[in-house]
Design a protein around this motif. Structure first.
Motif, PDB file in Angstrom:
ATOM      1  N   ALA A   1       0.674  -1.240   0.036  1.00  0.00           N
ATOM      2  CA  ALA A   1      -0.011   0.026  -0.083  1.00  0.00           C
ATOM      3  C   ALA A   1       0.773   1.255   0.112  1.00  0.00           C
ATOM      4  CB  ALA A   1      -1.005  -0.041   1.224  1.00  0.00           C
ATOM      5  N   ILE A   2       0.739   1.992  -0.982  1.00  0.00           N
ATOM      6  CA  ILE A   2       1.530   3.395  -1.071  1.00  0.00           C
ATOM      7  C   ILE A   2       0.552   4.302  -0.737  1.00  0.00           C
ATOM      8  CG2 ILE A   2       3.034   4.867  -2.653  1.00  0.00           C
ATOM      9  CD1 ILE A   2       2.882   2.072  -4.497  1.00  0.00           C
ATOM     10  N   VAL A   3       1.178   5.125   0.425  1.00  0.00           N
ATOM     11  CA  VAL A   3       0.515   6.199   1.093  1.00  0.00           C
ATOM     12  C   VAL A   3       0.705   7.563   0.530  1.00  0.00           C
ATOM     13  CG1 VAL A   3      -0.203   7.223   3.270  1.00  0.00           C
ATOM     14  CG2 VAL A   3      -0.151   4.648   2.862  1.00  0.00           C
ATOM     15  N   GLY A   4      -0.356   8.282   0.276  1.00  0.00           N
ATOM     16  CA  GLY A   4       0.197   9.833   0.088  1.00  0.00           C
ATOM     17  C   GLY A   4      -1.154  10.520  -0.688  1.00  0.00           C
ATOM     18  N   ASP A   5      -0.955  11.776  -0.955  1.00  0.00           N
ATOM     19  CA  ASP A   5      -1.689  12.612  -2.027  1.00  0.00           C
ATOM     20  C   ASP A   5      -1.266  12.478  -3.496  1.00  0.00           C
ATOM     21  OD1 ASP A   5      -3.560  14.426  -2.789  1.00  0.00           O
ATOM     22  OD2 ASP A   5      -2.695  16.167  -2.062  1.00  0.00           O
ATOM     23  N   PHE A   6      -2.298  11.588  -4.121  1.00  0.00           N
ATOM     24  CA  PHE A   6      -2.089  11.347  -5.515  1.00  0.00           C
ATOM     25  C   PHE A   6      -2.697  12.481  -6.567  1.00  0.00           C
ATOM     26  CE2 PHE A   6      -1.589   7.601  -3.116  1.00  0.00           C
ATOM     27  CZ  PHE A   6      -0.260   7.389  -3.301  1.00  0.00           C
ATOM     28  N   SER A   7      -3.644  13.101  -5.989  1.00  0.00           N
ATOM     29  CA  SER A   7      -4.129  14.354  -6.472  1.00  0.00           C
ATOM     30  C   SER A   7      -3.315  15.419  -7.300  1.00  0.00           C
ATOM     31  CB  SER A   7      -5.520  15.137  -5.492  1.00  0.00           C
ATOM     32  OG  SER A   7      -4.738  15.790  -4.533  1.00  0.00           O
ATOM     33  N   ILE A   8      -2.152  15.439  -6.943  1.00  0.00           N
ATOM     34  CA  ILE A   8      -1.104  16.473  -7.339  1.00  0.00           C
ATOM     35  C   ILE A   8      -0.674  15.958  -8.648  1.00  0.00           C
ATOM     36  CG2 ILE A   8      -0.206  17.271  -5.082  1.00  0.00           C
ATOM     37  CD1 ILE A   8       2.263  15.358  -5.672  1.00  0.00           C
ATOM     38  N   TYR A   9      -0.919  14.763  -9.091  1.00  0.00           N
ATOM     39  CA  TYR A   9      -0.610  14.498 -10.379  1.00  0.00           C
ATOM     40  C   TYR A   9      -1.939  14.399 -11.128  1.00  0.00           C
ATOM     41  CZ  TYR A   9       3.088  12.260  -7.805  1.00  0.00           C
ATOM     42  OH  TYR A   9       4.302  11.913  -6.750  1.00  0.00           O
ATOM     43  N   SER A  10      -1.372  15.076 -12.548  1.00  0.00           N
ATOM     44  CA  SER A  10      -2.639  15.362 -13.532  1.00  0.00           C
ATOM     45  C   SER A  10      -2.697  14.392 -14.636  1.00  0.00           C
ATOM     46  CB  SER A  10      -2.490  16.922 -14.129  1.00  0.00           C
ATOM     47  OG  SER A  10      -0.764  16.688 -14.731  1.00  0.00           O
ATOM     48  N   SER A  11      -2.112  13.486 -14.487  1.00  0.00           N
ATOM     49  CA  SER A  11      -1.966  12.468 -15.735  1.00  0.00           C
ATOM     50  C   SER A  11      -3.071  11.491 -15.713  1.00  0.00           C
ATOM     51  CB  SER A  11      -0.747  11.553 -15.565  1.00  0.00           C
ATOM     52  OG  SER A  11      -0.928  10.585 -16.404  1.00  0.00           O
ATOM     53  N   LYS A  12      -4.028  11.552 -16.572  1.00  0.00           N
ATOM     54  CA  LYS A  12      -5.172  10.567 -16.706  1.00  0.00           C
ATOM     55  C   LYS A  12      -4.613   8.999 -16.519  1.00  0.00           C
ATOM     56  CE  LYS A  12      -9.489   9.491 -19.235  1.00  0.00           C
ATOM     57  NZ  LYS A  12      -9.577   8.217 -18.563  1.00  0.00           N
ATOM     58  N   SER A  13      -3.671   8.901 -17.266  1.00  0.00           N
ATOM     59  CA  SER A  13      -2.952   7.244 -17.188  1.00  0.00           C
ATOM     60  C   SER A  13      -2.702   6.928 -15.822  1.00  0.00           C
ATOM     61  CB  SER A  13      -1.909   7.481 -18.241  1.00  0.00           C
ATOM     62  OG  SER A  13      -2.070   7.558 -19.535  1.00  0.00           O
ATOM     63  N   LEU A  14      -2.226   8.015 -15.165  1.00  0.00           N
ATOM     64  CA  LEU A  14      -1.660   7.502 -13.764  1.00  0.00           C
ATOM     65  C   LEU A  14      -3.099   7.483 -12.906  1.00  0.00           C
ATOM     66  CD1 LEU A  14       0.339   6.931 -11.700  1.00  0.00           C
ATOM     67  CD2 LEU A  14       0.168   9.624 -11.066  1.00  0.00           C
ATOM     68  N   ARG A  15      -4.024   8.287 -13.064  1.00  0.00           N
ATOM     69  CA  ARG A  15      -5.273   8.138 -12.380  1.00  0.00           C
ATOM     70  C   ARG A  15      -5.948   6.754 -12.563  1.00  0.00           C
ATOM     71  NH1 ARG A  15      -6.074  13.763 -13.576  1.00  0.00           N
ATOM     72  NH2 ARG A  15      -7.534  13.150 -15.255  1.00  0.00           N
ATOM     73  N   ASP A  16      -5.903   6.347 -13.774  1.00  0.00           N
ATOM     74  CA  ASP A  16      -6.563   5.134 -14.323  1.00  0.00           C
ATOM     75  C   ASP A  16      -5.700   3.922 -13.725  1.00  0.00           C
ATOM     76  OD1 ASP A  16      -8.361   6.605 -15.583  1.00  0.00           O
ATOM     77  OD2 ASP A  16      -7.526   6.188 -17.730  1.00  0.00           O
ATOM     78  N   PHE A  17      -4.442   4.094 -13.812  1.00  0.00           N
ATOM     79  CA  PHE A  17      -3.651   3.197 -13.007  1.00  0.00           C
ATOM     80  C   PHE A  17      -3.883   2.936 -11.601  1.00  0.00           C
ATOM     81  CE2 PHE A  17       0.367   1.792 -11.117  1.00  0.00           C
ATOM     82  CZ  PHE A  17       1.012   0.671 -12.015  1.00  0.00           C
ATOM     83  N   ILE A  18      -4.005   3.915 -11.012  1.00  0.00           N
ATOM     84  CA  ILE A  18      -4.291   4.081  -9.465  1.00  0.00           C
ATOM     85  C   ILE A  18      -5.706   3.256  -9.200  1.00  0.00           C
ATOM     86  CG2 ILE A  18      -4.881   5.492  -7.546  1.00  0.00           C
ATOM     87  CD1 ILE A  18      -2.442   7.242  -8.313  1.00  0.00           C
ATOM     88  N   TYR A  19      -6.642   3.830 -10.136  1.00  0.00           N
ATOM     89  CA  TYR A  19      -8.057   3.224  -9.965  1.00  0.00           C
ATOM     90  C   TYR A  19      -8.020   1.724 -10.010  1.00  0.00           C
ATOM     91  CZ  TYR A  19     -12.997   2.266 -10.852  1.00  0.00           C
ATOM     92  OH  TYR A  19     -14.274   1.794 -10.845  1.00  0.00           O
ATOM     93  N   GLU A  20      -7.376   1.461 -11.052  1.00  0.00           N
ATOM     94  CA  GLU A  20      -7.390  -0.152 -11.451  1.00  0.00           C
ATOM     95  C   GLU A  20      -6.561  -1.060 -10.376  1.00  0.00           C
ATOM     96  OE1 GLU A  20      -8.976  -1.827 -13.855  1.00  0.00           O
ATOM     97  OE2 GLU A  20      -9.828  -0.005 -14.763  1.00  0.00           O
ATOM     98  N   SER A  21      -5.393  -0.240  -9.897  1.00  0.00           N
ATOM     99  CA  SER A  21      -4.713  -0.998  -8.812  1.00  0.00           C
ATOM    100  C   SER A  21      -5.504  -1.053  -7.404  1.00  0.00           C
ATOM    101  CB  SER A  21      -3.492  -0.218  -8.448  1.00  0.00           C
ATOM    102  OG  SER A  21      -2.479  -0.274  -9.508  1.00  0.00           O
ATOM    103  N   ASN A  22      -6.328  -0.066  -7.142  1.00  0.00           N
ATOM    104  CA  ASN A  22      -6.982  -0.143  -5.900  1.00  0.00           C
ATOM    105  C   ASN A  22      -8.201  -1.123  -6.150  1.00  0.00           C
ATOM    106  OD1 ASN A  22      -5.446   1.667  -4.724  1.00  0.00           O
ATOM    107  ND2 ASN A  22      -6.763   3.557  -5.164  1.00  0.00           N
ATOM    108  N   ASN A  23      -8.429  -1.363  -7.189  1.00  0.00           N
ATOM    109  CA  ASN A  23      -9.730  -2.389  -7.424  1.00  0.00           C
ATOM    110  C   ASN A  23      -9.224  -3.880  -7.537  1.00  0.00           C
ATOM    111  OD1 ASN A  23     -12.148  -1.005  -7.487  1.00  0.00           O
ATOM    112  ND2 ASN A  23     -11.280   0.020  -9.334  1.00  0.00           N
ATOM    113  N   GLY A  24      -7.874  -4.081  -7.434  1.00  0.00           N
ATOM    114  CA  GLY A  24      -7.080  -5.279  -7.377  1.00  0.00           C
ATOM    115  C   GLY A  24      -6.865  -6.034  -5.891  1.00  0.00           C
ATOM    116  N   ASN A  25      -6.066  -6.912  -5.805  1.00  0.00           N
ATOM    117  CA  ASN A  25      -5.799  -7.461  -4.772  1.00  0.00           C
ATOM    118  C   ASN A  25      -4.277  -7.345  -4.120  1.00  0.00           C
ATOM    119  OD1 ASN A  25      -8.656  -8.641  -4.156  1.00  0.00           O
ATOM    120  ND2 ASN A  25      -7.924  -9.899  -5.894  1.00  0.00           N
ATOM    121  N   ASP A  26      -3.642  -6.692  -4.827  1.00  0.00           N
ATOM    122  CA  ASP A  26      -2.137  -6.674  -4.539  1.00  0.00           C
ATOM    123  C   ASP A  26      -1.479  -5.285  -4.362  1.00  0.00           C
ATOM    124  OD1 ASP A  26      -1.499  -9.566  -4.770  1.00  0.00           O
ATOM    125  OD2 ASP A  26      -2.293  -8.977  -6.911  1.00  0.00           O
ATOM    126  N   ILE A  27      -1.908  -4.231  -4.812  1.00  0.00           N
ATOM    127  CA  ILE A  27      -1.440  -2.851  -4.867  1.00  0.00           C
ATOM    128  C   ILE A  27      -2.483  -1.964  -4.551  1.00  0.00           C
ATOM    129  CG2 ILE A  27      -0.094  -1.234  -6.231  1.00  0.00           C
ATOM    130  CD1 ILE A  27       1.493  -4.102  -5.993  1.00  0.00           C
TER     131      ILE A  27
END
Length: 122
Positions: free
Chosen positions: A79-105
Motif C-alpha cells: 500500500a502506497i500512502v500519500g496525496d496522489f491528486s497532485i498528479y494530473s496524468s489521466k493514465s496515472l489516475r486510471d492506473f491507481i484506480y485499477e490497482s485499488n480495485n485489485g488484490n495486491d497494490i
C-alpha cells in the motif's frame, strides 16, 4: 530506514519510513522486499509515496509497472500512502484506480487506511 511491524487482523504488516528515497529502480524495490521479509517476516508493506522516486509516477518511464510486477511476482502486497491528486496524468489516475480495485497494490490517502486494507486481504 525504519521498519515497524504491526499486527492487524491476524496479519503482520510492515510500515516502512525513511528520510530518503528508498525505491529508485527495480533492484532497490527487491532489496526493500527482502529486508522487510527478513526483519518482520511480513509480505505486506505500507510505504509513503515520498519513499518512491518521482519517476515512478511518470508512467512513460515504465518504472511503476516493472516495480509493481516484482511485488506481485514475489506475492508481496503493498500500500502506497500519500496525496496522489497532485498528479494530473489521466493514465496515472486510471492506473491507481485499477490497482485499488485489485488484490495486491493499493494507493491510499492515510497509513491507517493502508493498514486496514492490508489486514483484510487473504
Amino acid at each position: 530506514m525504519n521498519i515497524v511491524k504491526i499486527e492487524a487482523g491476524g496479519k503482520n504488516i510492515a510500515v516502512v519510513s525513511s528520510s530518503e528515497i528508498l525505491i529508485e529502480d527495480v533492484q532497490s524495490a527487491l532489496d526493500l522486499m527482502a529486508t522487510v521479509q527478513y526483519e518482520t517476516d511480513s509480505n505486506r508493506i505500507v510505504i509513503n509515496k515520498s519513499l518512491l522516486s518521482e519517476s515512478f509516477f511518470d508512467l512513460k518511464t515504465r518504472l511503476a509497472g516493472e516495480i509493481l510486477q516484482k511485488f506481485i511476482n514475489y506475492r508481496v502486497k503493498v500500500a502506497i500512502v500519500g496525496d496522489f491528486s497532485i498528479y494530473s496524468s489521466k493514465s496515472l489516475r486510471d492506473f491507481i484506480y485499477e490497482s485499488n480495485n485489485g488484490n495486491d497494490i493499493f494507493f491510499l490517502a492515510t497509513e491507517q487506511q493502508a493498514i486496514d486494507k492490508l489486514s483484510m486481504l487473504k
